[in-house]
Design a protein around this motif. Structure first.
Motif, PDB file in Angstrom:
ATOM      1  N   ASP A 178     -17.709 -38.916 -15.736  1.00  0.00           N
ATOM      2  CA  ASP A 178     -18.851 -38.431 -16.521  1.00  0.00           C
ATOM      3  C   ASP A 178     -20.103 -39.229 -16.209  1.00  0.00           C
ATOM      4  O   ASP A 178     -21.204 -38.662 -16.096  1.00  0.00           O
ATOM      5  CB  ASP A 178     -18.522 -38.520 -18.018  1.00  0.00           C
ATOM      6  CG  ASP A 178     -17.471 -37.506 -18.432  1.00  0.00           C
ATOM      7  OD1 ASP A 178     -17.234 -36.550 -17.660  1.00  0.00           O
ATOM      8  OD2 ASP A 178     -16.877 -37.683 -19.513  1.00  0.00           O
TER       9      ASP A 178
ATOM     10  N   GLU B  72     -23.479 -37.687 -14.576  1.00  0.00           N
ATOM     11  CA  GLU B  72     -24.757 -37.816 -15.281  1.00  0.00           C
ATOM     12  C   GLU B  72     -25.781 -38.543 -14.431  1.00  0.00           C
ATOM     13  O   GLU B  72     -26.959 -38.158 -14.384  1.00  0.00           O
ATOM     14  CB  GLU B  72     -24.525 -38.562 -16.602  1.00  0.00           C
ATOM     15  CG  GLU B  72     -25.776 -38.751 -17.437  1.00  0.00           C
ATOM     16  CD  GLU B  72     -26.331 -37.426 -17.967  1.00  0.00           C
ATOM     17  OE1 GLU B  72     -27.544 -37.375 -18.267  1.00  0.00           O
ATOM     18  OE2 GLU B  72     -25.548 -36.454 -18.070  1.00  0.00           O
TER      19      GLU B  72
ATOM     20  N   ARG C  27     -26.960 -36.270 -11.726  1.00  0.00           N
ATOM     21  CA  ARG C  27     -27.783 -35.200 -12.287  1.00  0.00           C
ATOM     22  C   ARG C  27     -29.200 -35.709 -12.597  1.00  0.00           C
ATOM     23  O   ARG C  27     -30.191 -34.984 -12.405  1.00  0.00           O
ATOM     24  CB  ARG C  27     -27.118 -34.654 -13.544  1.00  0.00           C
ATOM     25  CG  ARG C  27     -27.830 -33.453 -14.145  1.00  0.00           C
ATOM     26  CD  ARG C  27     -26.955 -32.717 -15.146  1.00  0.00           C
ATOM     27  NE  ARG C  27     -26.352 -33.615 -16.134  1.00  0.00           N
ATOM     28  CZ  ARG C  27     -25.058 -33.902 -16.175  1.00  0.00           C
ATOM     29  NH1 ARG C  27     -24.238 -33.388 -15.279  1.00  0.00           N
ATOM     30  NH2 ARG C  27     -24.580 -34.707 -17.107  1.00  0.00           N
ATOM     31  N   GLU C  28     -29.294 -36.965 -13.047  1.00  0.00           N
ATOM     32  CA  GLU C  28     -30.600 -37.515 -13.413  1.00  0.00           C
ATOM     33  C   GLU C  28     -31.374 -38.031 -12.206  1.00  0.00           C
ATOM     34  O   GLU C  28     -32.591 -37.854 -12.118  1.00  0.00           O
ATOM     35  CB  GLU C  28     -30.410 -38.655 -14.423  1.00  0.00           C
ATOM     36  CG  GLU C  28     -29.928 -38.204 -15.789  1.00  0.00           C
ATOM     37  CD  GLU C  28     -31.003 -37.449 -16.562  1.00  0.00           C
ATOM     38  OE1 GLU C  28     -32.194 -37.658 -16.278  1.00  0.00           O
ATOM     39  OE2 GLU C  28     -30.636 -36.635 -17.437  1.00  0.00           O
TER      40      GLU C  28
END
Length: 475
Positions: free
Chosen positions: A164, A168, A171-172
């Motif tokens: 996760d 994340e 993605r950022e």
């Protein structure tokens, strides 16, 4: 949940107390609450910050902790000194290599390795670790420390949290930064040990204002990312997640962004080689990591050489075993071939002996049959000769018979004219001049064959009186 024995073993391993009765009393006093008992013990045995800084903290340990700004360097140094002392005294560390040992909480260890037995599991996960080969070199062969532990984390939970975080982060900030592994901390540590690399740890605080800039400009820097991806195994975790939060407590993270460089030590501990608190530029981070890598290179090289030597020894043993097995198989094949050849020769000898006996028996049987046949013929000749009686004198009722044999031999005898032609056959048989029994007597002029149907005729009836010339015709 671990049982009483596992709690007692883990408490002894964490606190360094060897008296099981004393450890049992401490655990009983805290209701067998492992976290509370360890926390109470470490709090009661932790030295003050002033005595730690002045007496036991190595001079360079404070310098190894990079603060966010120059104005905070003194307080950060004091904090680092207190943290190092809380982990236990470090005896004569190698200059510039190890800062302090960190005892991992049981939840982190069992979360990645599936702890079954506290005492056994905690002792085995670091067996063969990088520092186990060279603790004597860097002065970390002894020391104790304790950290509070939390509830057990399952293997899937630790890996899920790591994946996760990676998802994340990408993605950022995209995928151009560090290649964080999507697995629990202990698995990442094991990966670094297998690869003979240090473990780069990044603890992410989503709420800290410096985190976005640090991630985007520093961790995603092409130069830093390339250096870390090549020389380290990178693991990251959010302090909002269970394992990230526990690692931040274990590593005494006081400011964010927080980075650390660790390597496996002995038992349930890791060696903290470097920690960086607060934002840093890519150049600063690169300088720090290069220095740590250079200082730890001898340990990693020694461990790699030791592992290569073990692999070479294992390969040599395997080759020797293979050569032995090949030689054994060759010997067995030769022995099997020799045995098969011997069995073949024995079979051939037995077959030859059987044939020899059969041939010998056949010869004996043939000789016996021939002897019996000859004896029978002799008896027959004798009987037929006796049956002929005496040869009559010449007279009007006497027939002169000449018999020619196939060999050219001639025999002549007188018979009464009333004698049967069978008597002539008996005469021929009594002479023994023929080896066969199947023959006929034949006259030439006229040609008449006196076969079986005519043997009952008399010589006179057959027209052979007063004299006859017959020859033997073999059938």
């Amino acid at each position: 949940m671990v049982d009483v024995t596992d709690k007692l073993a883990y408490f002894q391993a964490t606190t360094g107390l060897e008296d099981p009765d004393l450890c049992t009393e401490i655990l009983q006093a805290h209701g067998w609450d492992l976290e509370l008992a360890i926390s109470s013990f470490t709090s009661s045995t932790q030295p003050s910050a002033s005595s730690t800084v002045s007496d036991s903290d190595p001079p360079d340990s404070r310098a190894r902790t990079d603060s966010a700004s120059a104005s905070a360097s003194a307080s950060a140094s004091a904090s680092a000194s207190a943290s190092a002392s809380a982990s236990g005294p470090i005896t004569a560390p190698a200059p510039g290599l190890a800062w302090r040992l960190v005892t991992l909480p049981i939840s982190v260890i069992s979360g990645s390795l599936g702890l079954i037995s506290g005492a056994v599991g905690l002792g085995l996960w670091a067996a063969g670790g990088v520092l186990s080969y060279s603790l004597g070199m860097i002065g970390l062969g002894s020391g104790q420390g304790g950290e509070s532990s939390a509830g057990l984390v399952s293997v899937s939970a630790a890996a899920s949290e790591a994946m996760d975080f990676v998802a994340e982060f990408e993605r950022e900030y995209g995928t151009r930064g560090l290649n964080f592994v999507g697995e629990g901390f202990m698995d990442a540590l094991q990966r670094s040990r297998n690869a003979f690399k240090l473990l780069f740890v990044y603890l992410h605080s989503p709420d800290h204002p410096d985190s976005p800039v640090f991630c985007e400009r520093t961790l995603c820097s092409q130069a830093l990312a390339a250096f870390v991806n090549e020389n380290f195994v990178a693991w990251g975790g959010s302090i909002r997640a269970s394992e990230g939060f526990k690692m931040s407590n274990s590593l005494k993270a006081s400011r964010f962004p927080f980075c650390a460089v660790v390597m496996p030590a002995t038992n349930q501990r890791i060696a903290l080689l470097q920690q960086v608190e607060g934002p840093k530029s890519p150049e600063e981070m690169l300088t720090i990591l290069q220095r740590v890598l250079e200082e730890s290179a001898p340990v990693l090289v020694a461990a790699r050489l030791d592992a290569e030597e073990r692999r070479n020894n294992m390969r040599l043993r395997e080759e020797q075993d293979a050569a032995y097995r090949a030689a054994l198989e060759a010997d067995q094949a030769r022995e099997r071939q020799r045995r098969e050849e011997q069995e073949r020769l024995e079979r051939e000898a037995a077959e030859a002996e059987r044939k020899r006996k059969e041939e010998e028996e056949a010869r004996e049987r043939a000789a016996r049959e021939a002897a019996e046949k000859e004896a029978a013929r002799a008896r027959m000749r004798q009987e037929k000769a006796l049956s002929l009686g005496d040869e009559p004198e010449k007279g009007p009722n006497v027939t002169q018979v000449l018999v020619r044999f196939p060999t050219g031999e001639r025999k002549e005898r007188r018979f009464h004219s009333t004698a049967l032609i069978q008597a002539v056959y008996d005469y021929v048989d009594s002479l023994g001049c023929l080896e066969v029994e199947d023959y006929n007597l034949v006259s030439n002029f006229p040609r008449v064959t006196y076969g079986t149907e005519k043997r009952s005729l008399t010589l006179k009836e057959a027209g052979l009186h007063p004299q006859a010339s017959l020859f033997v015709e073999l059938n």
